[in-house]
Design a protein around this motif. Structure first.
Motif, PDB file in Angstrom:
ATOM      1  N   ILE A 147       0.848  -1.191   0.000  1.00 50.26           N
ATOM      2  CA  ILE A 147       0.000   0.000   0.000  1.00 50.26           C
ATOM      3  C   ILE A 147       0.887   1.246   0.000  1.00 50.26           C
ATOM      4  O   ILE A 147       1.819   1.342   0.805  1.00 50.26           O
ATOM      5  CB  ILE A 147      -0.925   0.033   1.228  1.00 50.26           C
ATOM      6  CG1 ILE A 147      -1.869  -1.176   1.233  1.00 50.26           C
ATOM      7  CG2 ILE A 147      -1.720   1.330   1.267  1.00 50.26           C
ATOM      8  CD1 ILE A 147      -2.838  -1.212   0.078  1.00 50.26           C
ATOM      9  N   THR A 149       0.262   5.062   0.578  1.00 50.62           N
ATOM     10  CA  THR A 149      -0.791   5.985   1.007  1.00 50.62           C
ATOM     11  C   THR A 149      -0.647   7.341   0.317  1.00 50.62           C
ATOM     12  O   THR A 149       0.437   7.722  -0.134  1.00 50.62           O
ATOM     13  CB  THR A 149      -0.752   6.181   2.527  1.00 50.62           C
ATOM     14  OG1 THR A 149       0.539   6.680   2.904  1.00 50.62           O
ATOM     15  CG2 THR A 149      -1.018   4.874   3.244  1.00 50.62           C
ATOM     16  N   SER A 150      -1.753   8.036   0.242  1.00 50.30           N
ATOM     17  CA  SER A 150      -1.781   9.356  -0.374  1.00 50.30           C
ATOM     18  C   SER A 150      -2.502  10.317   0.562  1.00 50.30           C
ATOM     19  O   SER A 150      -3.569   9.999   1.084  1.00 50.30           O
ATOM     20  CB  SER A 150      -2.501   9.302  -1.733  1.00 50.30           C
ATOM     21  OG  SER A 150      -2.646  10.590  -2.280  1.00 50.30           O
ATOM     22  N   ALA A 157      -6.009   7.074  -6.880  1.00 52.19           N
ATOM     23  CA  ALA A 157      -6.027   6.880  -5.426  1.00 52.19           C
ATOM     24  C   ALA A 157      -7.439   6.527  -4.970  1.00 52.19           C
ATOM     25  O   ALA A 157      -8.419   7.120  -5.420  1.00 52.19           O
ATOM     26  CB  ALA A 157      -5.542   8.133  -4.712  1.00 52.19           C
ATOM     27  N   THR A 160      -8.270   1.587   0.227  1.00 52.57           N
ATOM     28  CA  THR A 160      -7.678   0.261   0.091  1.00 52.57           C
ATOM     29  C   THR A 160      -8.369  -0.736   1.018  1.00 52.57           C
ATOM     30  O   THR A 160      -9.196  -0.369   1.858  1.00 52.57           O
ATOM     31  CB  THR A 160      -6.185   0.311   0.435  1.00 52.57           C
ATOM     32  OG1 THR A 160      -6.039   0.527   1.849  1.00 52.57           O
ATOM     33  CG2 THR A 160      -5.498   1.446  -0.321  1.00 52.57           C
ATOM     34  N   THR A 164      -7.116   2.391   4.286  1.00 53.59           N
ATOM     35  CA  THR A 164      -6.318   3.583   4.060  1.00 53.59           C
ATOM     36  C   THR A 164      -6.678   4.147   2.689  1.00 53.59           C
ATOM     37  O   THR A 164      -7.518   3.584   1.968  1.00 53.59           O
ATOM     38  CB  THR A 164      -4.822   3.262   4.125  1.00 53.59           C
ATOM     39  OG1 THR A 164      -4.514   2.242   3.158  1.00 53.59           O
ATOM     40  CG2 THR A 164      -4.430   2.770   5.513  1.00 53.59           C
ATOM     41  N   PHE A 165      -6.038   5.232   2.301  1.00 51.81           N
ATOM     42  CA  PHE A 165      -6.332   5.884   1.025  1.00 51.81           C
ATOM     43  C   PHE A 165      -5.038   6.009   0.230  1.00 51.81           C
ATOM     44  O   PHE A 165      -4.046   6.538   0.732  1.00 51.81           O
ATOM     45  CB  PHE A 165      -6.932   7.273   1.260  1.00 51.81           C
ATOM     46  CG  PHE A 165      -7.332   7.992  -0.006  1.00 51.81           C
ATOM     47  CD1 PHE A 165      -8.506   7.660  -0.670  1.00 51.81           C
ATOM     48  CD2 PHE A 165      -6.519   8.981  -0.548  1.00 51.81           C
ATOM     49  CE1 PHE A 165      -8.876   8.324  -1.833  1.00 51.81           C
ATOM     50  CE2 PHE A 165      -6.879   9.651  -1.704  1.00 51.81           C
ATOM     51  CZ  PHE A 165      -8.058   9.312  -2.353  1.00 51.81           C
ATOM     52  N   GLY A 166      -5.044   5.484  -1.009  1.00 46.88           N
ATOM     53  CA  GLY A 166      -3.840   5.576  -1.815  1.00 46.88           C
ATOM     54  C   GLY A 166      -3.843   4.592  -2.964  1.00 46.88           C
ATOM     55  O   GLY A 166      -4.860   4.403  -3.637  1.00 46.88           O
ATOM     56  N   HIS A 168      -2.296   0.634  -4.640  1.00 41.98           N
ATOM     57  CA  HIS A 168      -2.079  -0.765  -4.260  1.00 41.98           C
ATOM     58  C   HIS A 168      -1.255  -1.471  -5.340  1.00 41.98           C
ATOM     59  O   HIS A 168      -1.751  -2.359  -6.035  1.00 41.98           O
ATOM     60  CB  HIS A 168      -3.434  -1.461  -4.076  1.00 41.98           C
ATOM     61  CG  HIS A 168      -3.335  -2.811  -3.444  1.00 41.98           C
ATOM     62  ND1 HIS A 168      -4.375  -3.707  -3.455  1.00 41.98           N
ATOM     63  CD2 HIS A 168      -2.325  -3.425  -2.791  1.00 41.98           C
ATOM     64  CE1 HIS A 168      -4.002  -4.810  -2.847  1.00 41.98           C
ATOM     65  NE2 HIS A 168      -2.763  -4.666  -2.435  1.00 41.98           N
ATOM     66  N   GLY A 188      -6.017   2.107  -5.597  1.00 32.69           N
ATOM     67  CA  GLY A 188      -6.045   1.656  -4.218  1.00 32.69           C
ATOM     68  C   GLY A 188      -7.056   0.559  -3.952  1.00 32.69           C
ATOM     69  O   GLY A 188      -6.874  -0.256  -3.040  1.00 32.69           O
ATOM     70  N   ASN A 374       5.917   7.662  -1.322  1.00 32.52           N
ATOM     71  CA  ASN A 374       4.861   8.581  -1.728  1.00 32.52           C
ATOM     72  C   ASN A 374       4.982   8.835  -3.226  1.00 32.52           C
ATOM     73  O   ASN A 374       6.085   9.021  -3.740  1.00 32.52           O
ATOM     74  CB  ASN A 374       4.974   9.910  -0.971  1.00 32.52           C
ATOM     75  CG  ASN A 374       3.944  10.927  -1.433  1.00 32.52           C
ATOM     76  OD1 ASN A 374       2.748  10.693  -1.315  1.00 32.52           O
ATOM     77  ND2 ASN A 374       4.410  12.050  -1.964  1.00 32.52           N
TER      78      ASN A 374
END
Length: 465
Positions: A147, A149-150, A157, A160, A164-166, A168, A188, A374
């Motif tokens: 993962i 993240t964003s 994005a 997930t 979380t957010f982002g 994959h 994600g 990132n």
């Protein structure tokens, strides 16, 4: 003491010269130059140089394109004029599917050359050792997803499976060399066990393996790989010239627990550690033949492992595990025997072989420490290009260690932070003498000799035509 910013010809992060020299001598810079756009127009920046210097900046710790630009501006005395951040973004955005395919082929050609050089090292190619047995001739590919993240809204994005957010992404690494073979950027909300994505990444990874090394392949995946489609694909990869073996995690069902219940106590054997010594308190057994689940590939074996649960696992035990007092996990494999490795068909060895797949977590962690923690843009195309540059950075770092630092304690297997502290971030002074440029480093630095040795070995590599 007074602190002033008036030094002249001082170079910070002098280890950039090692990474750039590695790219040049292995042929990566030239190979990229043949597939990326070029021009003789005034002010044009060669796209191969832009991508290579971006990879170098990422290896040195740059977290975005702007930081990479500032580092290149500082390094103008070493490498000439720097590309702006907008030029770097345009370069990344222009990497469409067709160009990425060409770059993948170029990377495969360079990797073949690097692996030939590794075979010529005094220590030879880095074959893995598992349970005290050297896996000579076997190339091990580890697949895993992670993962990224964003903190803001970016193309692709999404939420997930870990809430979380982002993004994959799914990736494949060579366990022998720690190189990043292939990586697929995914939204994600992409599935953890999507068969098509696993096959895509595996196909791209196999294309990176030089033909002379592709005769014996071992693929290791966690529980996300236990799908009919992927295992059938892996079986289909076997030919008269290529042997493909796999180990995958296995989600335990009621049918598996019923099969485990049929095992007599005499079937359990003490597990082994990575060095081949007994691992007290851990046991393994062969479950093949007792399981009733249908339609899995013929010849697939199931190896079950048991251990007394720790306190943090007590709440996650099934009713069967609570009743027996053991915590179980299962590995699926098609290995009956690995040619050239005595005892490789034994359940104890197969258990250790799959458990060493846990090393892929180190690859994920170190890749995130080298640009993938990132994704810096709101654009999907730019982020995909950044991911490629991060993969190139990981390869350059691996090649520097494998080709020039393989016999130096503390550096042969060093992680990014260690390489940066000891070599890459070393300051130096640039001087001119006898019609040559001299990069002078402090001789009292504990790894000064390692720095100069690395430079000399990289310089001595045979040029690529």
């Amino acid at each position: 003491m007074s602190v002033v910013a008036d030094g002249k010809r001082l170079i910070g992060h002098a280890g950039a010269v090692l990474l750039r020299r590695c790219s040049d001598r292995t042929g990566l810079t030239g190979a990229l130059g043949k597939v990326l756009p070029s021009s003789t127009a005034a002010g044009w920046r060669e796209r191969a140089g832009v991508l290579v210097h971006l990879a170098v900046a990422i290896a040195l710790g740059a977290a975005n394109v702007s930081e990479a630009e500032q580092l290149q501006l500082h390094h103008r005395p070493l490498f000439g004029s720097a590309a702006s951040d907008s030029t770097a973004r345009r370069t990344l955005a222009a990497l469409d599917e067709a160009v990425l395919a060409k770059i993948a082929k170029a990377r495969a050609r360079v990797r073949r050359h690097v692996w030939n050089l590794l075979h010529l090292r005094p220590g030879g190619f880095p074959w893995l050792t598992v349970a005290g047995k050297r896996l000579t001739g076997w190339i091990v590919i580890d697949l895993d997803a992670t993962i990224i993240t964003s903190a803001s809204k970016k193309a692709g994005a999404a939420v997930t499976f870990k809430k979380t957010f982002g993004f994959h992404p799914l990736a494949a690494w060579c366990a022998n060399t720690t190189e990043s073979l292939a990586m697929l950027l995914r939204p994600g909300n992409a599935g953890a066990n999507t068969v098509a994505d696993h096959i895509t990444v595996l196909t791209d990874a196999l294309a990176q393996i030089p033909g002379s090394s592709a005769a014996k392949i071992l693929v290791r995946v966690d529980g996300a790989g236990a799908t009919h489609g992927l295992l059938e694909h892996l079986e289909a990869l076997n030919t008269t010239r290529r042997t493909v073996r796999y180990t995958v995690g296995w989600k335990i069902t009621d049918a598996d627990e019923q099969a485990i219940a049929q095992l007599p106590e005499s079937a359990w054997e003490t597990s082994l550690k990575q060095d081949g010594s007994p691992q007290d308190g851990y046991f393994v057994a062969e479950l093949t033949g007792l399981n009733t689940r249908q339609d899995w590939p013929e010849g697939m074996r199931l190896i079950v492992r048991r251990v007394r649960p720790s306190r943090r696992h007590l709440k996650k035990l099934t009713a069967f595990e609570t009743r027996t007092g053991w915590r179980y996990c299962i590995t699926a494999t098609n290995i009956r025997h690995m040619w050239g490795i005595a005892g490789s068909g034994h359940s104890q060895f197969l258990d250790v072989l799959h458990r060493s797949h846990a090393g892929v977590e180190d690859r994920v962690r170190t890749n995130k420490a080298m640009g993938l923690d990132n994704l810096p843009s709101a654009s999907w195309e730019v982020n995909r290009g950044w991911m490629l540059a991060a993969n190139l950075a990981a390869d350059l770092d691996a090649w520097v260690r494998l080709l020039a630092l393989h016999d130096i304690d503390g550096l042969a297997d060093a992680e990014p932070d260690t390489m940066r502290f000891r070599l890459y971030h070393l300051p130096a002074r640039l001087a001119d003498h006898a019609r040559r440029h001299w990069l002078r480093i402090d001789p009292t630095w504990p790894w000064a000799q390692a720095f100069t040795t690395c430079w000399q070995r990289l310089t001595a590599l045979p040029a690529v035509t």
